[in-house]
Design a protein around this motif. Sequence first.
Motif, short mmCIF file in Angstrom:
data_model
loop_
_atom_site.label_atom_id
_atom_site.label_comp_id
_atom_site.label_asym_id
_atom_site.label_seq_id
_atom_site.Cartn_x
_atom_site.Cartn_y
_atom_site.Cartn_z
N ARG A 1 0.79 -1.28 0.10
CA ARG A 1 0.26 -0.22 0.14
C ARG A 1 0.81 1.30 -0.19
O ARG A 1 2.30 1.00 1.40
CB ARG A 1 -0.92 0.25 1.46
CG ARG A 1 -2.11 -1.00 1.04
CD ARG A 1 -3.58 -0.93 2.19
NE ARG A 1 -3.58 -2.57 2.04
CZ ARG A 1 -4.86 -2.48 0.89
NH1 ARG A 1 -5.66 -1.71 0.54
NH2 ARG A 1 -5.54 -3.55 1.52
N LYS A 2 0.41 2.27 -0.41
CA LYS A 2 0.67 3.48 -0.46
C LYS A 2 0.99 4.58 0.82
O LYS A 2 2.35 4.70 0.94
CB LYS A 2 0.33 4.76 -1.46
CG LYS A 2 0.99 6.34 -2.03
CD LYS A 2 0.08 6.92 -2.89
CE LYS A 2 0.46 8.73 -2.43
NZ LYS A 2 -0.66 8.86 -4.08
N ASP A 3 0.47 4.04 1.71
CA ASP A 3 0.47 4.49 2.89
C ASP A 3 0.40 3.36 3.75
O ASP A 3 -0.25 2.10 4.39
CB ASP A 3 -0.87 5.40 3.24
CG ASP A 3 -0.79 6.48 2.44
OD1 ASP A 3 0.29 7.43 2.34
OD2 ASP A 3 -1.95 6.91 1.54
N PRO A 4 0.87 3.05 5.27
CA PRO A 4 0.53 2.20 6.19
C PRO A 4 -0.60 2.03 7.13
O PRO A 4 -0.63 2.80 7.76
CB PRO A 4 2.19 2.90 7.34
CG PRO A 4 1.88 3.89 7.06
CD PRO A 4 1.75 4.12 5.80
N ALA A 5 -1.73 1.73 6.04
CA ALA A 5 -2.70 1.65 6.04
C ALA A 5 -3.86 0.89 5.16
O ALA A 5 -3.32 1.38 3.87
CB ALA A 5 -3.60 3.24 6.87
N VAL A 6 -4.31 0.67 5.51
CA VAL A 6 -5.62 0.05 4.75
C VAL A 6 -6.58 1.03 4.60
O VAL A 6 -7.57 2.06 5.33
CB VAL A 6 -6.53 -0.99 5.42
CG1 VAL A 6 -7.46 -1.40 5.04
CG2 VAL A 6 -5.59 -2.49 5.75
N GLY A 7 -6.66 1.18 3.27
CA GLY A 7 -7.59 2.26 2.64
C GLY A 7 -7.71 1.82 1.06
O GLY A 7 -7.34 0.85 0.73
N ASP A 8 -8.30 2.80 0.22
CA ASP A 8 -8.10 2.86 -1.21
C ASP A 8 -6.59 3.49 -1.25
O ASP A 8 -5.91 4.83 -2.13
CB ASP A 8 -9.11 3.74 -1.91
CG ASP A 8 -9.16 3.85 -4.09
OD1 ASP A 8 -9.20 2.79 -3.68
OD2 ASP A 8 -10.16 5.45 -4.29
#
Length: 407
Positions: free
Chosen positions: A335-342
């Motif tokens: 993922r682009k960021d350290p989080a689940v999402g779009d």
Amino acid sequence: MSSTALPATTARRGPRRLLVAAAAFLSLAFTGAALPHSAVAAPDRAGDTPSVAGTSAQVPVGVTAGIAVFDRQTGTFTEQLNPDATFRSASIVKLLLALDFLGNRSPDTIPAADRARLDAMLRSSDDNAANHYWATYGGPAIVDRMVTRLGLTDTVRPPAGYEGYWGYTAMSARDTVKTYRHILESTPAPVRDFVMDRLRGSTRCASDSFDQHFGIAGAFDRPWAVKQGWSGRYAKGTCGSGGTASGRADDTSPAASAATGATGVDLSRPALHTTGTVGPGDRSIVAVLTLHADGTSYGKAYTDLVRLTRSLNVPGGTAPKGKWYGTWGSDVAVRKDPAVGDNLLTRLPAGVEVLVGCQKKGQLVSVPPYTNDWWAYLPQYGGYVTNIYISHPDDRLPDVPLCTGQK
């Protein structure tokens, strides 16, 4: 493992046996079915696989390899292991298809449709483009022309009964080096630049949704230029946001009816090849052609080839900074960021070894029985995976620094 109590929100991962009991719960959107994983970090090089006499190559157990590394600065080979052994070329033959088509043409004057085909064939290993050139310009006759033109000694057209399958063209590591030397040293500058620029722009996800940045692309920092090849039915090959390509056979290869072709080339074992140039000024030409045991997963073949390539003496090559770790699970999201999402960038081949550059805290992730808010940054992917899927028993990896420059 320390017995120090942890906050309830960051419970340390439990013993491996808990994984089996909890397998039914592992269905979050950011991963597929989970598999048991090792509690040790992956070795920095090829582990306990021995070096072969006369070369620094560390060939993993069960892998058959043909290797040649040529230093263009000194004009000498720094590595040779079975350099004349022939393998089915898979997509490496696409170099010959491009050279044959461009033999009497300038890239500046070819039709737009051909520019698009060549771009997709060289950057993303597009099979439809290869099918077009093979069918339009003589199929096996292309190989014959290139053997004569480039002075190849081990390259042979596909065996009888497989004339329509360009991926069954036989090539060796030393003939692959000759092909790159021809591109770099003998072709007109517009052709050289056209081909090499596209190999430098190799896409991580190939046109058939396999992650093709193994071998050279995983073992060295840029600058590099690569043309990769894979052939056979791997358990899974994963890339992109679309998920998994499962049970796919690259290079339009059929299920071989015999173990070997007429020339003795193995047509059945899974093949994975990495070829190209490494270092400023394309200093080194690297060709590593490999066969793997039947039933080998794509992630294992990928990992074995990267480890083997990392063990080689490649002048001009620079090893990327970071720590290599194994992973577990399938369809693990980067993922682009350290989080689940779009924010999905791609998905890892199941069980692949990855380079971890740094780590940081992010969104708390729960995959029963595991909960963790640490995320590993993978510089070669430009994104993060939750530390849950890194093969190490601790939430925070002990030998990886904190991220300071990443988002």
